[in-house]
Design a protein around this motif. Structure first.
Motif, PDB file in Angstrom:
ATOM      1  N   VAL A  97       0.888  -1.376   0.010  1.00 15.76           N
ATOM      2  CA  VAL A  97       0.142  -0.028   0.031  1.00 15.76           C
ATOM      3  C   VAL A  97       0.927   1.162  -0.061  1.00 15.76           C
ATOM      4  CG1 VAL A  97      -1.649   1.257   1.568  1.00 15.76           C
ATOM      5  CG2 VAL A  97      -2.229  -0.939   1.116  1.00 15.76           C
ATOM      6  N   ILE A  98       1.759   1.394   0.789  1.00 17.04           N
ATOM      7  CA  ILE A  98       2.699   2.503   1.090  1.00 17.04           C
ATOM      8  C   ILE A  98       3.654   2.762  -0.471  1.00 17.04           C
ATOM      9  CG2 ILE A  98       4.917   3.294   2.245  1.00 17.04           C
ATOM     10  CD1 ILE A  98       3.854   2.142   4.765  1.00 17.04           C
ATOM     11  N   MET A  99       3.993   1.679  -0.922  1.00 20.46           N
ATOM     12  CA  MET A  99       4.734   2.009  -2.182  1.00 20.46           C
ATOM     13  C   MET A  99       3.861   2.302  -3.380  1.00 20.46           C
ATOM     14  SD  MET A  99       7.492  -1.310  -2.054  1.00 20.46           S
ATOM     15  CE  MET A  99       8.540  -1.746  -0.775  1.00 20.46           C
ATOM     16  N   THR A 100       2.642   1.765  -3.414  1.00 23.64           N
ATOM     17  CA  THR A 100       1.686   2.011  -4.256  1.00 23.64           C
ATOM     18  C   THR A 100       1.272   3.412  -4.530  1.00 23.64           C
ATOM     19  OG1 THR A 100       0.869  -0.299  -4.393  1.00 23.64           O
ATOM     20  CG2 THR A 100      -0.518   1.487  -5.267  1.00 23.64           C
ATOM     21  N   PHE A 101       1.041   4.009  -3.474  1.00 25.72           N
ATOM     22  CA  PHE A 101       0.675   5.439  -3.214  1.00 25.72           C
ATOM     23  C   PHE A 101       1.696   6.336  -3.409  1.00 25.72           C
ATOM     24  CE2 PHE A 101      -3.361   3.341  -2.270  1.00 25.72           C
ATOM     25  CZ  PHE A 101      -4.273   4.167  -2.738  1.00 25.72           C
ATOM     26  N   ASN A 102       2.987   5.958  -2.761  1.00 23.52           N
ATOM     27  CA  ASN A 102       3.897   6.813  -2.974  1.00 23.52           C
ATOM     28  C   ASN A 102       4.827   6.981  -4.309  1.00 23.52           C
ATOM     29  OD1 ASN A 102       4.190   8.231  -0.376  1.00 23.52           O
ATOM     30  ND2 ASN A 102       4.883   6.435   0.772  1.00 23.52           N
ATOM     31  N   SER A 103       4.306   5.806  -5.020  1.00 23.33           N
ATOM     32  CA  SER A 103       4.895   5.874  -6.401  1.00 23.33           C
ATOM     33  C   SER A 103       4.210   7.097  -7.270  1.00 23.33           C
ATOM     34  CB  SER A 103       4.291   4.691  -7.091  1.00 23.33           C
ATOM     35  OG  SER A 103       3.014   4.362  -7.441  1.00 23.33           O
ATOM     36  N   MET A 104       3.071   7.350  -6.828  1.00 18.09           N
ATOM     37  CA  MET A 104       2.253   8.675  -7.083  1.00 18.09           C
ATOM     38  C   MET A 104       3.360   9.908  -7.052  1.00 18.09           C
ATOM     39  SD  MET A 104      -0.360   7.249  -8.612  1.00 18.09           S
ATOM     40  CE  MET A 104       0.602   6.179  -8.576  1.00 18.09           C
ATOM     41  N   HIS A 105       3.947  10.068  -5.962  1.00 20.71           N
ATOM     42  CA  HIS A 105       4.902  11.220  -5.991  1.00 20.71           C
ATOM     43  C   HIS A 105       5.923  11.133  -7.085  1.00 20.71           C
ATOM     44  CE1 HIS A 105       3.475  13.165  -2.272  1.00 20.71           C
ATOM     45  NE2 HIS A 105       3.554  11.974  -1.403  1.00 20.71           N
ATOM     46  N   ASP A 106       6.383   9.885  -7.217  1.00 23.15           N
ATOM     47  CA  ASP A 106       7.395   9.625  -8.343  1.00 23.15           C
ATOM     48  C   ASP A 106       7.036   9.917  -9.430  1.00 23.15           C
ATOM     49  OD1 ASP A 106       9.535   8.647  -6.681  1.00 23.15           O
ATOM     50  OD2 ASP A 106       8.510   6.770  -6.320  1.00 23.15           O
ATOM     51  N   THR A 107       5.715   9.561  -9.908  1.00 24.64           N
ATOM     52  CA  THR A 107       4.970   9.924 -11.177  1.00 24.64           C
ATOM     53  C   THR A 107       4.747  11.457 -11.190  1.00 24.64           C
ATOM     54  OG1 THR A 107       3.966   7.758 -11.203  1.00 24.64           O
ATOM     55  CG2 THR A 107       3.093   9.334 -12.473  1.00 24.64           C
ATOM     56  N   ALA A 108       4.307  12.211 -10.204  1.00 27.08           N
ATOM     57  CA  ALA A 108       3.895  13.510 -10.243  1.00 27.08           C
ATOM     58  C   ALA A 108       5.336  14.408 -10.467  1.00 27.08           C
ATOM     59  CB  ALA A 108       3.130  13.609  -8.753  1.00 27.08           C
ATOM     60  N   GLY A 109       6.435  13.752 -10.119  1.00 32.20           N
ATOM     61  CA  GLY A 109       7.696  14.490 -10.286  1.00 32.20           C
ATOM     62  C   GLY A 109       8.461  14.321 -11.431  1.00 32.20           C
ATOM     63  N   ALA A 110       8.103  13.500 -12.288  1.00 30.24           N
ATOM     64  CA  ALA A 110       8.546  13.127 -13.611  1.00 30.24           C
ATOM     65  C   ALA A 110       8.354  14.301 -14.679  1.00 30.24           C
ATOM     66  CB  ALA A 110       7.710  11.768 -14.307  1.00 30.24           C
ATOM     67  N   ARG A 111       9.145  14.192 -15.702  1.00 28.76           N
ATOM     68  CA  ARG A 111       9.176  15.157 -16.635  1.00 28.76           C
ATOM     69  C   ARG A 111       7.817  15.257 -17.593  1.00 28.76           C
ATOM     70  NH1 ARG A 111      15.192  15.416 -19.242  1.00 28.76           N
ATOM     71  NH2 ARG A 111      16.203  15.816 -17.361  1.00 28.76           N
ATOM     72  N   GLY A 112       7.331  16.472 -17.849  1.00 32.68           N
ATOM     73  CA  GLY A 112       6.046  16.394 -18.781  1.00 32.68           C
ATOM     74  C   GLY A 112       4.755  16.172 -18.074  1.00 32.68           C
ATOM     75  N   VAL A 113       4.778  16.318 -16.704  1.00 25.01           N
ATOM     76  CA  VAL A 113       3.410  16.014 -16.206  1.00 25.01           C
ATOM     77  C   VAL A 113       2.712  17.268 -15.933  1.00 25.01           C
ATOM     78  CG1 VAL A 113       2.331  15.128 -14.074  1.00 25.01           C
ATOM     79  CG2 VAL A 113       4.338  13.987 -15.122  1.00 25.01           C
ATOM     80  N   ASP A 114       1.765  17.588 -16.229  1.00 22.45           N
ATOM     81  CA  ASP A 114       0.905  18.989 -16.082  1.00 22.45           C
ATOM     82  C   ASP A 114       0.862  19.165 -14.632  1.00 22.45           C
ATOM     83  OD1 ASP A 114      -2.325  18.440 -15.909  1.00 22.45           O
ATOM     84  OD2 ASP A 114      -1.100  17.069 -17.026  1.00 22.45           O
ATOM     85  N   SER A 115       0.619  20.446 -14.138  1.00 19.14           N
ATOM     86  CA  SER A 115       0.133  20.837 -12.678  1.00 19.14           C
ATOM     87  C   SER A 115      -1.146  20.102 -12.205  1.00 19.14           C
ATOM     88  CB  SER A 115       0.478  22.432 -12.508  1.00 19.14           C
ATOM     89  OG  SER A 115      -0.764  22.978 -13.473  1.00 19.14           O
ATOM     90  N   VAL A 116      -1.961  20.136 -12.960  1.00 19.44           N
ATOM     91  CA  VAL A 116      -3.273  19.463 -12.307  1.00 19.44           C
ATOM     92  C   VAL A 116      -2.978  18.380 -11.972  1.00 19.44           C
ATOM     93  CG1 VAL A 116      -5.583  18.947 -12.598  1.00 19.44           C
ATOM     94  CG2 VAL A 116      -4.735  21.456 -13.634  1.00 19.44           C
ATOM     95  N   SER A 117      -2.555  17.403 -13.114  1.00 21.93           N
ATOM     96  CA  SER A 117      -2.202  16.062 -12.872  1.00 21.93           C
ATOM     97  C   SER A 117      -1.335  15.750 -11.668  1.00 21.93           C
ATOM     98  CB  SER A 117      -1.587  15.370 -14.039  1.00 21.93           C
ATOM     99  OG  SER A 117      -2.677  15.199 -15.060  1.00 21.93           O
ATOM    100  N   ALA A 118      -0.350  16.466 -11.467  1.00 21.50           N
ATOM    101  CA  ALA A 118       0.728  16.513 -10.399  1.00 21.50           C
ATOM    102  C   ALA A 118       0.065  16.605  -9.259  1.00 21.50           C
ATOM    103  CB  ALA A 118       1.946  17.193 -10.901  1.00 21.50           C
TER     104      ALA A 118
END
Length: 436
Positions: A29-50
């Motif tokens: 559970v912790i890794m699944t949701f904290n991977s959203m932090h990694d996804t939000a910080g990736a290049r090309g992600v818009d501000s609303v999605s982040a």
């Protein structure tokens, strides 16, 4: 002591299965949701999605961390109590309490680390599925790719291992200090949780009905009150047992046994109270919010969709973790009572009476846990409903609550009765002699 700890894990692999399962699910559970932090910080992600991804990771990550600690603490507490004779033998052999604590903490850390490493693969798949859920609901752009990076990996391993180490330390510390007065720490934490929970729930009246953060103080208030009542459950259970009008052989055995084992049975009450309180509060508040938005005749905003998705996800996590905690605690506690069941049968109790005793115990625990959890939930639901709709109680009726009670009752009764029935298959003389 580290070598002794590793040998203990190898010799008792079955006993540590519950801790391994709790650590595995918690790290997933912790890794699944904290991977959203990694996804939000990736290049090309818009501000609303982040923002959506970061909010999901932050909110559910906090719930997940709390639940991981309680899940591991619940299983480890039962495990340590079952090993009281072994620990006493180690002390008689010259081991100090500090050495025993290091041994138990070392065992728990090793098992938790294995569980966290096994969770990496499922967490990657879960992260992709969660991102797809956000994209299907239009909250995240379809061009965003899932990223499983260092935030997810390190947070899952660190939180799981630290939770296991802390829970093991507290469990063995209580076990090795049974002859000393109870520490003031538990009373302080209990009082703080109840006071802060009450203040948080009451602070809901300081918000307006259109504030985006209206649900936060009510929800956190219910959670803190549920935690406080869970910590207070041994005293509440003892007070309840003195007023139970139970009769018959099974009722007599149930009351006598529960009075003696009230502290141990509180480990079952904790997940029940947390599950009932958190699930009831979250689902009813979300139902009130949905009804208010529908009554206003406006489409749901992105923030409203985010909040609904988070709440439903949190409830799902609560259901899974609470059921795992409950089943682990009940299975371990009931299996450990083989000797007790054998003595009762040798004293004249029939297998049916022993099974009836276990059923009555489970029913009493279920009723107590549901009532305390419901009280904690109402402390948050009522202020939120008054501010949001000018009503005292939600208009949804008892349907949601009855569903939650059905899940709690089924998990408690089925686990305890099935485990007790398996234990009763062994001859009474064999159960007593094996324990001896």
């Amino acid at each position: 002591m580290f070598t002794l700890a590793m040998r203990s894990v190898r010799q008792r692999s079955g006993r540590f299965a519950a801790t391994l399962l709790s650590a595995f699910l918690g790290a997933t559970v912790i890794m699944t949701f904290n991977s959203m932090h990694d996804t939000a910080g990736a290049r090309g992600v818009d501000s609303v999605s982040a923002e959506t991804l970061s909010t999901a990771a932050g909110v559910v990550g906090g719930y997940g961390t709390l639940l991981v600690f309680f899940a591991i603490a619940s299983t480890l507490t039962v495990n340590v109590r079952q090993r009281s004779a072994e620990m006493e033998l180690l002390r008689c052999s010259g081991a100090t309490p500090a050495q025993i604590r290091r041994m138990v903490v070392g065992e728990s850390v090793a098992v938790a680390l294995v569980g966290a490493l096994l969770a990496i693969g499922p967490a990657m798949l879960g992260g992709r599925a969660l991102l797809d859920l956000f994209q299907d609901s239009g909250q995240v752009a379809g061009s965003v790719d899932h990223t499983f990076g260092p935030i997810a990996l390190y947070s899952g391993i660190v939180v799981t291992v630290l939770a296991a180490a802390g829970a093991a330390f507290l469990a063995v510390r209580r076990s090795t200090r049974r002859d000393r007065p109870r520490s003031r720490g538990r009373r302080f934490v209990t009082g703080a949780a109840l006071v802060l929970g009450g203040l948080s729930a009451c602070s809901t009246f300081a918000f307006s009905s259109t504030d985006a953060a209206l649900m936060a103080p009510a929800a956190y208030g219910s959670i803190l009150l549920a935690v406080g009542l869970a910590l207070l459950s041994p005293r509440l259970l003892r007070a309840l047992l003195g007023r139970l009008p139970l009769s018959g052989p099974s009722g007599y055995l149930a009351v006598r046994t529960m009075r003696v084992h009230a502290a141990q049975l509180s480990g079952v009450l904790m997940p029940l109270i947390l599950f009932t309180g958190m699930a009831t509060a979250t689902l009813y508040m979300q139902a009130v919010e949905n009804d208010a938005i529908d009554a206003a005749g406006v489409p749901k905003s992105v923030d409203a969709k985010n909040l609904e998705t988070l709440n439903l996800t949190v409830v799902g996590i609560i259901v899974v973790f609470s059921c795992v905690m409950l089943i682990n605690s009940l299975y371990a506690a009931t299996t450990y009572r083989r000797e007790e069941f054998g003595r009762q049968r040798l004293a004249g109790a029939t297998p049916g009476q022993v099974l009836g005793m276990v059923g009555i115990e489970s029913l009493v625990l279920t009723v107590t846990g549901v009532l305390l959890g419901t009280a904690a939930a109402l402390a948050g639901i009522i202020p939120f409903t008054v501010v949001r709709t000018d009503s005292v109680l939600p208009d949804r009726g008892l349907g949601i609550w009855l569903g939650i009670v059905a899940v709690a009752t089924t998990a408690t009764l089925v686990t305890s009765l099935v485990t007790a029935r398996r234990a009763l298959r062994e001859p009474a003389v064999g159960a007593v002699s094996l324990a001896a």
